[in-house]
Design a protein around this motif. Structure first.
Motif, PDB file in Angstrom:
ATOM      1  N   ARG A 180       0.825  -1.208   0.000  1.00 53.86           N
ATOM      2  CA  ARG A 180       0.000   0.000   0.000  1.00 53.86           C
ATOM      3  C   ARG A 180       0.860   1.259   0.000  1.00 53.86           C
ATOM      4  O   ARG A 180       0.628   2.191  -0.782  1.00 53.86           O
ATOM      5  CB  ARG A 180      -0.909   0.002   1.223  1.00 53.86           C
ATOM      6  CG  ARG A 180      -1.973  -1.079   1.248  1.00 53.86           C
ATOM      7  CD  ARG A 180      -2.960  -0.807   2.371  1.00 53.86           C
ATOM      8  NE  ARG A 180      -3.927  -1.872   2.513  1.00 53.86           N
ATOM      9  CZ  ARG A 180      -3.786  -2.913   3.314  1.00 53.86           C
ATOM     10  NH1 ARG A 180      -2.682  -3.039   4.034  1.00 53.86           N
ATOM     11  NH2 ARG A 180      -4.719  -3.840   3.398  1.00 53.86           N
ATOM     12  N   ARG A 181       1.825   1.310   0.894  1.00 53.95           N
ATOM     13  CA  ARG A 181       2.649   2.520   1.016  1.00 53.95           C
ATOM     14  C   ARG A 181       3.444   2.773  -0.267  1.00 53.95           C
ATOM     15  O   ARG A 181       3.577   3.909  -0.730  1.00 53.95           O
ATOM     16  CB  ARG A 181       3.588   2.388   2.212  1.00 53.95           C
ATOM     17  CG  ARG A 181       2.880   2.435   3.562  1.00 53.95           C
ATOM     18  CD  ARG A 181       3.876   2.225   4.690  1.00 53.95           C
ATOM     19  NE  ARG A 181       4.813   3.333   4.769  1.00 53.95           N
ATOM     20  CZ  ARG A 181       4.846   4.231   5.743  1.00 53.95           C
ATOM     21  NH1 ARG A 181       3.955   4.184   6.723  1.00 53.95           N
ATOM     22  NH2 ARG A 181       5.753   5.189   5.745  1.00 53.95           N
ATOM     23  N   SER A 182       3.980   1.706  -0.842  1.00 55.35           N
ATOM     24  CA  SER A 182       4.737   1.852  -2.086  1.00 55.35           C
ATOM     25  C   SER A 182       3.817   2.293  -3.219  1.00 55.35           C
ATOM     26  O   SER A 182       4.181   3.157  -4.027  1.00 55.35           O
ATOM     27  CB  SER A 182       5.428   0.533  -2.432  1.00 55.35           C
ATOM     28  OG  SER A 182       6.186   0.660  -3.616  1.00 55.35           O
ATOM     29  N   HIS A 183       2.632   1.714  -3.270  1.00 57.25           N
ATOM     30  CA  HIS A 183       1.661   2.127  -4.297  1.00 57.25           C
ATOM     31  C   HIS A 183       1.387   3.623  -4.214  1.00 57.25           C
ATOM     32  O   HIS A 183       1.355   4.316  -5.244  1.00 57.25           O
ATOM     33  CB  HIS A 183       0.349   1.360  -4.128  1.00 57.25           C
ATOM     34  CG  HIS A 183      -0.811   1.990  -4.846  1.00 57.25           C
ATOM     35  ND1 HIS A 183      -1.071   1.791  -6.172  1.00 57.25           N
ATOM     36  CD2 HIS A 183      -1.771   2.863  -4.399  1.00 57.25           C
ATOM     37  CE1 HIS A 183      -2.135   2.480  -6.534  1.00 57.25           C
ATOM     38  NE2 HIS A 183      -2.582   3.147  -5.468  1.00 57.25           N
ATOM     39  N   CYS A 184       1.174   4.123  -3.005  1.00 53.94           N
ATOM     40  CA  CYS A 184       0.817   5.534  -2.840  1.00 53.94           C
ATOM     41  C   CYS A 184       1.891   6.446  -3.417  1.00 53.94           C
ATOM     42  O   CYS A 184       1.575   7.367  -4.181  1.00 53.94           O
ATOM     43  CB  CYS A 184       0.589   5.850  -1.364  1.00 53.94           C
ATOM     44  SG  CYS A 184      -0.976   5.198  -0.708  1.00 53.94           S
ATOM     45  N   CYS A 232      -4.558   7.327   0.543  1.00 48.67           N
ATOM     46  CA  CYS A 232      -3.133   7.620   0.584  1.00 48.67           C
ATOM     47  C   CYS A 232      -2.937   9.000   1.197  1.00 48.67           C
ATOM     48  O   CYS A 232      -3.664   9.947   0.868  1.00 48.67           O
ATOM     49  CB  CYS A 232      -2.522   7.609  -0.817  1.00 48.67           C
ATOM     50  SG  CYS A 232      -2.449   5.976  -1.575  1.00 48.67           S
ATOM     51  N   ASN A 233      -1.962   9.117   2.071  1.00 49.81           N
ATOM     52  CA  ASN A 233      -1.589  10.429   2.580  1.00 49.81           C
ATOM     53  C   ASN A 233      -0.975  11.242   1.447  1.00 49.81           C
ATOM     54  O   ASN A 233      -0.516  10.676   0.449  1.00 49.81           O
ATOM     55  CB  ASN A 233      -0.589  10.286   3.728  1.00 49.81           C
ATOM     56  CG  ASN A 233      -1.206   9.607   4.940  1.00 49.81           C
ATOM     57  OD1 ASN A 233      -2.378   9.825   5.249  1.00 49.81           O
ATOM     58  ND2 ASN A 233      -0.428   8.784   5.620  1.00 49.81           N
ATOM     59  N   PRO A 234      -0.944  12.564   1.575  1.00 44.37           N
ATOM     60  CA  PRO A 234      -0.289  13.374   0.530  1.00 44.37           C
ATOM     61  C   PRO A 234       1.139  12.893   0.286  1.00 44.37           C
ATOM     62  O   PRO A 234       1.880  12.619   1.228  1.00 44.37           O
ATOM     63  CB  PRO A 234      -0.311  14.785   1.129  1.00 44.37           C
ATOM     64  CG  PRO A 234      -1.466  14.777   2.076  1.00 44.37           C
ATOM     65  CD  PRO A 234      -1.520  13.389   2.646  1.00 44.37           C
TER      66      PRO A 234
END
Length: 337
Positions: A91-95, A121-123
């Motif tokens: 998820r984090r990498s996708h964002c 996703c955070n900014p």
């Protein structure tokens, strides 16, 4: 009647007319340039952005791996019955990868493995488009392509199953730029090397330093193929029937890792006999071609990476460098029948 004595040319008026005409022409040219800029994409800048987001995604993956827990879920089973895990690293990498690209290039189509399951996703930090990302290679120059001709395929974490097992040498982040369905730019980033390493190529334009020295297969050496860990036995039976019982079969995780092993000369070819997603293979396809090799289906067909194509390649896979690719395809085809 003598009009010459009545009509006199006004130099000031002529000057004003000429100036107005020139200003109008400059305005039209400027407007045309701005329209072209809005509807076209500079592939050089897209290459730099692809390298940047792959490396940023790798940092997210490394960070999550350092945490006490991975927060592993399952997206279900693949068609072949293997578990399809999802982690916070995906998820984090996708964002950072997906939104980094779409914010910098809002007109292009970006397809991510985790697009449907990533959640909010955070900014994210905007890409810098720093040409130093080309690792000292000569500037390939600009090339503009209509935005509608471009499809970008990304895999924010290739080899998620191996990631959950802490077999991190197999893990990569992948970015591929396809133009009219053909893979043109490929980026494979290894976040867990002794030093994080990025292999990249722009077909016919530029490539990373490690590809400058890629090895071609020595035809006098025994054949070896690298295959998926989850399907090694199935592929081994086909390979031995096709190439003989002495062939070496190397099980490994991650399509990106397998491509890099072929390029490094550690395997003769990469073979996959079941369905595989295009975000897994598009970057490797671009890089294999830039290294002078071929990646096709097992029927020797080119793979279409346009946005309207099926995201699943159902024709199997063969990637090789320095060999007669069509002969390998024929042998594998006969072995399957």
């Amino acid at each position: 009647m003598n009009f010459a004595g009545i009509i006199r040319l006004n130099k000031c008026g002529i000057l004003c007319l000429v100036t107005t005409f020139l200003l109008l022409m400059l305005y039209m040219l400027s407007r045309s340039s701005k329209i072209e800029e809005r509807t076209s994409v500079n592939l050089r800048k897209l290459l730099i952005a692809a390298i940047e987001v792959a490396e940023k995604g790798g940092k997210e993956v490394s960070y999550v791996r350092s945490l006490p827990q991975l927060d592993v879920e399952s997206k279900g089973k693949t068609k072949e019955g293997a578990n399809d895990p999802l982690t916070n690293a995906d998820r984090r990498s996708h964002c950072v990868m997906f939104y980094g690209l779409t914010q910098a290039f809002p007109k292009i189509k970006v397809i991510s493995e985790e697009e449907k399951v990533a959640g909010d996703c955070n900014p994210v930090q905007l890409v810098e488009l720093d040409p130093r990302g080309l690792d000292g290679q000569p500037d390939p120059g600009d090339e503009f392509v209509p935005a509608e001709d471009i499809t970008v395929w990304i895999d924010p974490l290739d080899a998620t199953q191996e990631f959950t097992e802490n077999l991190v040498s197999y893990v990569t982040t992948l970015v591929c730029v396809a133009v009219r369905g053909k893979p043109v730019i490929g980026v494979i980033h290894k976040p867990f090397s002794d030093e994080p390493k990025t292999t990249w190529s722009w077909l016919g334009k530029a490539k990373s330093a490690d590809l400058q020295n890629s090895k071609t297969t020595d035809s006098s050496q025994p054949l070896s193929i690298i295959v998926s860990r989850s399907h090694a036995g199935q592929v081994e039976a086909v390979a031995k029937k096709a190439f003989g019982p002495e062939i070496k079969v190397i099980p490994a995780g991650g399509a990106g890792f397998k491509v890099l092993e072929v390029i490094a000369g550690n395997a003769t070819a990469y073979v996959h006999t079941t369905n595989i997603k295009k975000w897994d293979i598009c970057a490797g396809n671009a890089i294999i071609k830039a290294a002078g090799g071929e990646m096709t289906t097992l029927d020797n067909e080119q793979i279409d990476y346009s946005s309207t194509s099926n995201s699943v390649n159902t024709g199997g896979l063969l990637a090789s460098i320095g060999l007669r690719h069509d002969e390998l395809v024929q042998k594998l085809s006969r072995a399957k029948t």
